[in-house]
Design an enzyme around this catalytic site. Structure first.
Site, mmCIF file in Angstrom:
data_model
loop_
_atom_site.group_PDB
_atom_site.id
_atom_site.type_symbol
_atom_site.label_atom_id
_atom_site.label_comp_id
_atom_site.label_asym_id
_atom_site.label_seq_id
_atom_site.Cartn_x
_atom_site.Cartn_y
_atom_site.Cartn_z
ATOM 1 N N SER A 144 0.854 -1.186 0.000
ATOM 2 C CA SER A 144 0.000 0.000 0.000
ATOM 3 C C SER A 144 0.888 1.233 0.000
ATOM 4 O O SER A 144 2.095 1.151 0.286
ATOM 5 C CB SER A 144 -0.878 0.000 1.259
ATOM 6 O OG SER A 144 -1.525 1.249 1.447
ATOM 7 N N TYR A 157 -2.742 -1.426 10.214
ATOM 8 C CA TYR A 157 -2.690 -1.511 8.757
ATOM 9 C C TYR A 157 -1.296 -1.178 8.254
ATOM 10 O O TYR A 157 -0.738 -1.886 7.403
ATOM 11 C CB TYR A 157 -3.718 -0.558 8.161
ATOM 12 C CG TYR A 157 -3.865 -0.648 6.659
ATOM 13 C CD1 TYR A 157 -4.621 -1.659 6.074
ATOM 14 C CD2 TYR A 157 -3.263 0.289 5.829
ATOM 15 C CE1 TYR A 157 -4.774 -1.729 4.695
ATOM 16 C CE2 TYR A 157 -3.397 0.223 4.447
ATOM 17 C CZ TYR A 157 -4.149 -0.787 3.885
ATOM 18 O OH TYR A 157 -4.286 -0.863 2.518
#
Length: 295
Positions: A144, A157
């Protein structure tokens, strides 16, 4: 791998978003597909659309939780048997969880680590022997933008996506040393228009610090998504074709990656400043009369 025609690709998270678009784009390029997702209905829709694009292609599918190691290994073996070989693996399945570090619950942390990190590990280890056997292969692991820069409220995350980055970069170096015909790419999407925000978990510890209302926060976050999932899929496949070590998806990913390179520690202060500014803007909007609020 310069072309995808006649190859076989395994994709996790194929029931929606980037996983679905990767499947459809590969179908257009003549690639056979082994698809997996936890969402049976979404997976069936992807299969239907892929077969409509290229009826002659072999498309197999499996309802699968990537957190379950034995199930992933069984799917890899079954896919190799059904297709005769595997050339590409896209470890794309992922979830999101927002919380302060202080407020995160062990169960939520285990949930996101099992899917976002262990799912990538399982998929890589399960399929790598088949890729090596095929003589040409590529592993594509989805990290990401937040595997390059951290963000408050996304500690869990961030941790999983930084882990995927380190894991994949080490894997790529090992494959280079082996000279076995297999390579690896780490993908860092910015804001891609998928359903990940709507399906994410949000802990109440963020309320009053970064957000005032959970639903509004999801909607505001989705407004930042800049890149269409179909375009993201094309960029990823171009990265595979060019054997890139890293693929940045979206102008936001490229910009923030540059900021992180220029200010490897200083970017954190910028993020804190921006978060405080957005909280002030949100507070003014909440105080404004209903008919004066932006829509």
């Amino acid at each position: 791998m310069k072309a995808f025609d006649g190859r076989v690709a395994a994709i996790t998270g194929a029931g929606s978003g980037m996983g679905r678009e990767l499947a459809l784009e590969l179908a257009r390029r003549g690639c056979h597909l082994a698809l997996a997702d936890r969402d049976a209905e979404g997976l069936d829709e992807t299969v239907r659309r892929a077969q409509a694009i290229a009826p002659a292609l072999r498309v197999t599918h499996q309802v699968l939780d990537v957190a379950e190691r034995d199930a992933v290994f069984a799917w890899a073996a079954a896919s190799a048997e059904r297709h005769g070989r595997i050339n590409l693996v896209f470890n794309n399945a992922g979830v999101a969880f927002s919380s302060t570090v202080e407020g995160m619950q062990p169960a939520d942390l285990a949930w996101i680590v099992d899917i976002n990190f262990w799912g990538v590990v399982h998929g890589t280890q399960a399929f790598l022997p088949y890729l090596k056997k095929s003589g040409e292969g590529h592993i594509v692991n989805t990290s990401s933008l937040f595997g390059l820069l951290a963000q408050p409220g996304m500690g869990a995350y961030n941790a999983t996506k930084f882990a995927v980055r380190g894991f994949t970069e080490a894997l790529r170096q090992e494959l280079d040393l082996m000279g076995c015909g297999v390579s690896a790419t780490c993908v860092h999407p910015g804001g891609v228009k998928t359903g990940i925000a709507r399906a994410s978990r949000v802990d109440k510890s963020l309320i009053g610090l970064l957000i005032d209302d959970e639903q509004q926060a999801r909607e505001d976050f989705e407004k930042l998504f800049m890149t269409d999932a179909a375009r993201a899929a094309r960029l990823i496949l171009e990265g595979v074709r060019k054997n890139r070590r890293r693929v940045l998806v979206g102008a936001d990913a490229r910009l923030l990656d540059l900021i992180g390179r220029l200010l490897p520690a200083g970017y954190q202060a910028l993020v804190v400043w921006y978060a405080r500014r957005m909280r002030r803007v949100a507070a003014r909007q909440m105080r404004a009369p209903q008919d004066q609020r932006p829509t």
